[in-house]
Enzyme design. Structure first.
Site, PDB file in Angstrom:
ATOM      1  N   GLU A 144       0.835  -1.211   0.000  1.00  0.00           N
ATOM      2  CA  GLU A 144       0.000   0.000   0.000  1.00  0.00           C
ATOM      3  C   GLU A 144       0.866   1.256   0.000  1.00  0.00           C
ATOM      4  OE1 GLU A 144      -3.125  -0.006   2.927  1.00  0.00           O
ATOM      5  OE2 GLU A 144      -4.029  -1.842   2.114  1.00  0.00           O
ATOM      6  N   GLU A 186      -4.864  -8.765  -0.235  1.00  0.00           N
ATOM      7  CA  GLU A 186      -5.702  -8.471   0.929  1.00  0.00           C
ATOM      8  C   GLU A 186      -7.131  -8.347   0.426  1.00  0.00           C
ATOM      9  OE1 GLU A 186      -4.565  -5.349   3.660  1.00  0.00           O
ATOM     10  OE2 GLU A 186      -2.430  -5.658   3.246  1.00  0.00           O
TER      11      GLU A 186
END
Length: 499
Positions: A177, A303
Site C-alpha cells: 500500500e 488483501e
C-alpha cells in the site's frame, strides 16, 4: 420448475486455478500473531499454538503472506532474528498488540518463526519487504539470509539461528500500500522506488540462488494509478522493462454494515459490494494488458475480505464471524475461478482473529469460522482447469445495479466436474438446475454438500457452536440426460461433484 439454471461449458476452458488463489495473510496486528498463532513471547522452543496450527494444517494452505500489511513498511527484519531474549523491543507504528493495546512489537515472532510455521504447514511463504522506511540493501540482505547456501555472514547467521539449509522463499513483495501507509507515494514515485529495489533483489536469483524469485509490486483499486505506475516502470533509460511478475490490489467490503444491526437490504448491498471484486480484477488486468504488452504479469489480490464497523484499531480489528461473511467469501472465490487466466494468487485478511479470519481463538481454544468451512468446500477446485459457466437466475435491484441471486463457478480434472453454487438470496429458497454442455458422458453420477442450510445469515460462530457449520449432504435430483437439480435454502453454499 427451476428458478435458476447453470450451464457448465466443459470444453470452454479458462486456465488452471492456481492453488495460491486460496492463499492467506497474517500481520502483526491485534491478536493475529500474538495470542492467535504464537502463544508465548518467552517460549524457549516453538511458541506456536498447536490448536491453531492443527486447524490450518487441515485446510492445506498453499501460501501465507507476512509480516504485513501496513506493519511491513515499518518492520526491519534483523530485529526479529537470533536469540529471542536479545531481540530489541520496537514500536509498532500502525497497530496495537494484544488485549492491552500496546503499540509495541516484541519481535518474539520473526523470520525463522514464520518460516518454521510455513514448513510445518507445508505452505509457501510470501514475504513483504519494507520499501516505505527501508532500503534496497535491507531487502536484498533478507533474500540472502533466507535463500543463500554459501558462506556469507548472513547465510552463516541463518545457520547459527538453527536452519542449516536455505529456506528457498520464492514470493517477495516489494512494499505494501505504498500509495497509503507505505509512504503515500505517487505512482511515479513508487515506480522509481520499486525499480530500484527490484534491481538489487532481482539480481540475487541470477547470481546467488538456484531458483527464480517471483517479484510482486503493489497496485491500487484506483486503476489509473496502476496504469501510471506501469508506464513509469517501463520508462527506464535502458528501454522498456518490467521487473515484476505480479501486480496487487486490495479489496475490502462491508465497512458500513454492522451484521448485528443489518437487515436483508443491507445484506444485498454487502454481497454486491463483495462482487465488485470482478470489476477490479478486470480493470487491473486491462491496465497490465495496455502497458506491459511484452510481459505476462499476474494479478494478486493479497488483501481481501469483509471489514465491518466492529473492526477498529481499538478492537484489534476483530469482528464477529458470520454465515453472511462465509457466503461472501464463496461468491468471491467463484469470481477468482472465473478469472483464473489472470489471477495468480489471493490472500484473505486475515488468518487468525483479525477481520474475516478463518480461525478464532481465546486463551483456551481455537475454532473454525464459517469462512473456514467455505475454503474447505472449495478446496477441490485447486489445480483444476476452470471452465465457463452461464447463469440464468433472478435478480434484485441494489442501488444502481442488480444482484444476481444465484452464482456459480466450475472446474474439471480427469473425468470429474466440480461445481460450486451460491444462493445469495438471504430471503428465499431457489431451485437450481445444473447441466453439462460439451463433450460429456451420457451417464453421470452426482453427489454434493451444502453449507449453512439451517442457519441465519447473522449467526455468529463461537467456540460452542463452531462444529455446527460443517458441510452436510446435499440432496440431488439427477435426470437421465445428466442434468442435476438442487434446492438451495436462503444464504447457502453448495458444491456438486459430477462424474
Amino acid at each position: 420448475m427451476a428458478e435458476a439454471r447453470i450451464a457448465v461449458h466443459t470444453e470452454a476452458t479458462i486456465d488452471q486455478i492456481a492453488p495460491e488463489v486460496h492463499g492467506h495473510f497474517s500481520e502483526h496486528l491485534g491478536r493475529c500473531i500474538y495470542g492467535g498463532i504464537w502463544h508465548s513471547d518467552s517460549a524457549e522452543e516453538s511458541g506456536l499454538r498447536d490448536d491453531t496450527v492443527s486447524l490450518l494444517e487441515d485446510l492445506d494452505l498453499p501460501v501465507l503472506r507476512w509480516p504485513g500489511g501496513c506493519f511491513a513498511d515499518d518492520y526491519h527484519w534483523k530485529d526479529g532474528v537470533g536469540p529471542r531474549d536479545e531481540r530489541p523491543r520496537r514500536r509498532n507504528l500502525f497497530w496495537a498488540q494484544g488485549p492491552e493495546e500496546t503499540p509495541e512489537e516484541s519481535n518474539a515472532f520473526g523470520t525463522d518463526e514464520f518460516l518454521a510455521l510455513c514448513e510445518r504447514l507445508d505452505t509457501e511463504p510470501y514475504l513483504a519487504a519494507n520499501v516505505g522506511s527501508g532500503d534496497p540493501q535491507e531487502a536484498t540482505d533478507w533474500v540472502e539470509y533466507c535463500n543463500y547456501g554459501g558462506d556469507t555472514e548472513l547465510a552463516d547467521r541463518r545457520r547459527q539461528n538453527g536452519h542449516e539449509e536455505p529456506y528457498g522463499v520464492t514470493y517477495w513483495g516489494l512494499g505494501n500500500e505504498n500509495w497509503g501507509c507505505g509512504g503515500r507515494m505517487t505512482p511515479e514515485q513508487y515506480a522509481r522506488e520499486y525499480r530500484r529495489f527490484a534491481t538489487y533483489v532481482g539480481t540475487t536469483d541470477a547470481l546467488l540462488l538456484d531458483h527464480d524469485l517471483e517479484l510482486i509490486a503493489c497496485g491500487y483499486e484506483g486503476h489509473e494509478w496502476n496504469r501510471r505506475f506501469l508506464e513509469e516502470v517501463a520508462g527506464a533509460p535502458w528501454g522498456k522493462s518490467f521487473p515484476l511478475d505480479h501486480l496487487t490490489l486490495h479489496h475490502y467490503y462491508g465497512r458500513t454494515m454492522s451484521v448485528s444491526e443489518a437487515d436483508e437490504d443491507d445484506y444485498d448491498e454487502f454481497l454486491a459490494e463483495a462482487l465488485e471484486m470482478e470489476r477490479h480484477i478486470e480493470r487491473i488486468a486491462a491496465a497490465i494488458d495496455a502497458v506491459a504488452t511484452t510481459r505476462d504479469i499476474g494479478v494478486i489480490v493479497d488483501e481481501w475480505g469483509a471489514w465491518h464497523p466492529e473492526a477498529t484499531a481499538e478492537s484489534g480489528l476483530e469482528q464477529p464471524g458470520t454465515v453472511l461473511d462465509g457466503l461472501s467469501a464463496a461468491a468471491v472465490l467463484d469470481v477468482f475461478n472465473d478469472h483464473s487466466d489472470v489471477v495468480t494468487m489471493t490472500n484473505i485478511a486475515q488468518t487468525v482473529n483479525v477481520l474475516q479470519c478463518l480461525v478464532e481463538t481465546d486463551e483456551n481454544d481455537a475454532w473454525a469460522r464459517p469462512t473456514y468451512r467455505v475454503f474447505d468446500l472449495y478446496a477441490p477446485h485447486k489445480s483444476n482447469e476452470a471452465v465457463r459457466t452461464s447463469v440464468a437466475a433472478p435478480t434484485r435491484e441494489v442501488a444502481d445495479d442488480d444482484l444476481t441471486l444465484v452464482g456459480a463457478s466450475a472446474s474439471i480434472a480427469d473425468e470429474e466436474t466440480y461445481v460450486t453454487v451460491t444462493n445469495l438470496d438471504c430471503l428465499e429458497e431457489h431451485t437450481v438446475e445444473i447441466s453439462l454442455e460439451g463433450d460429456c458422458p451420457s451417464e453421470t453420477e452426482a453427489n454434493g454438500e451444502i453449507l449453512f442450510a439451517d442457519q441465519a445469515p447473522d449467526l455468529v460462530a463461537t467456540a460452542d457452536n463452531a462444529d455446527e457449520f460443517v458441510a452436510t449432504e446435499l440432496a440431488i435430483s439427477a435426470d437421465t440426460d445428466g442434468t442435476c437439480t438442487v434446492e438451495l435454502p436462503p444464504a447457502t453454499v453448495a458444491a456438486i461433484s459430477i462424474r
